[in-house]
Scaffold this motif. Structure first.
Motif, PDB file in Angstrom:
ATOM      1  N   ALA A 308       0.865  -1.184   0.000  1.00 12.28           N
ATOM      2  CA  ALA A 308       0.000   0.000   0.000  1.00 12.28           C
ATOM      3  C   ALA A 308       0.900   1.232   0.000  1.00 12.28           C
ATOM      4  N   LEU A 323      -1.011   0.493  11.946  1.00 14.01           N
ATOM      5  CA  LEU A 323      -2.076   0.040  11.057  1.00 14.01           C
ATOM      6  C   LEU A 323      -3.283  -0.379  11.883  1.00 14.01           C
ATOM      7  N   SER A 325      -7.652  -1.513  11.837  1.00 15.42           N
ATOM      8  CA  SER A 325      -8.805  -1.986  11.067  1.00 15.42           C
ATOM      9  C   SER A 325      -9.800  -0.845  10.923  1.00 15.42           C
ATOM     10  N   ILE A 350      -0.237  -5.149   3.012  1.00 17.66           N
ATOM     11  CA  ILE A 350      -1.590  -5.562   3.392  1.00 17.66           C
ATOM     12  C   ILE A 350      -1.793  -6.990   2.909  1.00 17.66           C
ATOM     13  N   ARG A 351      -2.337  -7.844   3.794  1.00 17.03           N
ATOM     14  CA  ARG A 351      -2.440  -9.269   3.470  1.00 17.03           C
ATOM     15  C   ARG A 351      -3.856  -9.763   3.233  1.00 17.03           C
ATOM     16  N   TYR A 356      -8.961  -0.220   5.938  1.00 13.64           N
ATOM     17  CA  TYR A 356      -7.953  -0.007   6.963  1.00 13.64           C
ATOM     18  C   TYR A 356      -7.672   1.492   7.114  1.00 13.64           C
ATOM     19  N   VAL A 374      -8.931  -2.211   0.234  1.00 13.21           N
ATOM     20  CA  VAL A 374      -8.295  -3.345  -0.449  1.00 13.21           C
ATOM     21  C   VAL A 374      -9.376  -4.305  -0.918  1.00 13.21           C
ATOM     22  N   MET A 386      -5.639  -1.848  -4.817  1.00 13.66           N
ATOM     23  CA  MET A 386      -5.360  -1.047  -3.638  1.00 13.66           C
ATOM     24  C   MET A 386      -5.721   0.416  -3.891  1.00 13.66           C
TER      25      MET A 386
END
Length: 500
Positions: A308, A323, A325, A350-351, A356, A374, A386
């Protein structure tokens, strides 16, 4: 998680006659093929394998031309192409009683060879150097590199010739040189000695690679490789025998490792008459074995961690990033930073898809907030789509800064844009826009998401980067207010008209 492994050996393996007990190394088999001849090793090896033979008097006659029929018969023996169930190619000069009929029919069916416009094949015609180049490239399925991407030392080989790309492919792999440093001799006949050397060299020099037909990938035809990461594990080519043919995917193994591959294709009769578009993604695995490099592809629906990018000015340096949520839960107190390959911006990883927030703490102590959205990509890509937005509810800028990305522009004109006119109706509901008197400095304060168009009294002419041929004039600017996850961002960009 769906995974399907398709494995093939990249090392060259050809079905052919097994070598027979023959002469010792360096022993002369044919009376007219001395060991000192440049083609002697190839002639002797192919003779021991019963791929080629000599004459009753013990000679090979290496200077005699090879006919098209003879070339077909030799190629079939070398490649092991099945000749037991072939379709009649209906060449009017190739009867089924012809000794080379089955070989010619098999290669015609495999689109390796073709005939003349008048319906003949010319089995007794000498095969020319350019013709043999194309036959070898197709029969051995060599990588179909584009003509214009290869070095061309030959003055008699041009891009609009039918065999030109094949000639350069052979030259690139060291399979065939020219009759002189700058001439290939496209239309010169190939002698028996030359043919033996070229065919033997093609076997030896073919790279470790695999070709996949569309049906092996679950599609009727292949469009292209739509994306692959920057890597040196393999290279890919979509090869076609005709302009709108279904194509084949060629993967050339370069070194041991794993990389990713995205392929697009279609179901239907042709690209012009498709029923549906298809997208597939694979891991490409290359491993070293005793037989050479082994390449396999593994179909998957995996997504990979995605960077990102965080917008920063040149003077801003990030010390730490937190980071969160979308609900405000802290996910990472000190997210790892890296440089994204695509745009060289500072990125965090970011996974998973979702919304976020990121808070970047600068070295100065100032904090910058980012909204991150995302989602899974529309097509079969490995990385997520993204959308990253830096919080900037107000923005002060000099219009002249907008011109800096242009290769060349009239700097004096950029300082003299004259009066500005807000074109968008009800623009005041989107943003408050003011300008410092006597300057090009604007102040924008966002109110709600939307776009405001601003026109300049005096347009500014520009040209693009050297060599790109782009020119035109900048007639104004676009003020954009965006809202992502509740964070507001204001930006400004050029409005331009291109010259055609």
């Amino acid at each position: 998680m769906k995974k399907k492994i398709i494995t093939m050996f990249g090392a060259l393996v050809l079905a052919c006659s097994s070598p027979v007990a023959g002469s010792a190394a360096g022993e002369q088999i044919f009376s007219d093929v001395a060991a000192s001849k440049h083609f002697a090793q190839a002639v002797n090896e192919l003779a021991e394998r019963h791929v080629i033979g000599g004459y009753p008097d013990g000679t090979f006659k290496p200077g005699n031309p090879v006919t098209r029929g003879q070339a077909a018969a030799i190629i079939v023996k070398l490649t092991g192409i099945d000749t037991s169930n072939v379709k009649d190619p209906h060449f009017k000069d190739v009867a089924k009683t012809n000794g080379s009929y089955q070989a010619i029919a098999a290669l015609a069916q495999a689109n390796v060879i073709g005939g003349y416009e008048d319906g003949r094949f010319g089995p007794n015609d000498p095969v020319k150097r350019g013709q043999l180049a194309s036959i070898l490239v197709k029969a051995f399925d060599l990588p179909r590199y584009d003509f214009y991407g290869m070095k061309n030392p030959f003055k008699d080989v041009a891009g609009n010739q039918s065999h030109s790309a094949s000639i350069l492919i052979l030259h690139q792999f060291g399979i065939a040189g020219g009759i002189s440093p700058d001439r290939f001799g496209v239309n010169q006949p190939v002698t028996r000695g030359q043919a033996a050397k070229m065919m033997n060299a093609t076997e030896d020099e073919k790279p470790a690679m695999v070709s996949f037909k569309p049906e092996e990938l679950g599609m009727d035809g292949i469009y292209s490789v739509i994306w692959k990461e920057d890597q040196d594990v393999y290279e890919s080519i979509v090869a076609r025998d005709t302009a709108y043919g279904p194509g084949r995917l060629q993967l050339i193994a370069l070194k041991e490792g794993t990389a990713t591959l995205n392929v697009s294709g279609y179901n239907g009769d042709s690209p012009m008459n498709e029923d549906e578009e298809i997208y597939r993604k694979y891991y490409v695995h290359v491993k070293k074995t005793v037989d050479g490099l082994k390449l396999s592809i593994e179909q998957t629906d995996d997504y990979l961690p995605t960077g990102a990018p965080l917008e920063l000015s040149k003077a801003e340096k990030i010390k730490k990033v937190r980071l969160y949520s979308a609900t405000g839960k802290l996910l990472e107190g000190d997210a790892a930073l890296h440089i994204c390959k695509e745009d060289q911006k500072t990125c965090i990883t970011i996974r998973q898809p979702g919304n976020y927030y990121a808070v970047a703490q600068l070295g100065s102590g100032e904090e910058i907030r980012y909204a991150i959205h995302v989602k899974e990509p529309e097509h079969a890509y490995f990385h997520y789509d993204m959308d990253v937005l830096r919080e900037r509810p107000s923005y002060t800028f000099n219009v002249e800064e907008l011109f800096e990305k242009n290769g060349y522009y009239d700097k004096e004109a950029a300082r003299n844009i004259g009066k500005h006119t807000i074109v968008t109706k009800n623009a005041e509901n989107i943003a408050k826009i003011t300008r410092d008197p006597g300057t090009n400095i604007f102040h924008v304060t966002a109110k709600k998401a939307g776009i405001v168009e601003v026109k300049f009294e005096n347009p500014v002419y520009f040209t693009g980067q050297v060599g790109d041929g782009v020119s035109g004039m900048i007639t104004g600017m676009e003020i954009k207010v965006r809202d992502l996850n509740g964070l507001i961002h204001v930006s400004a960009s050029q409005i331009y008209e291109l010259n055609y």
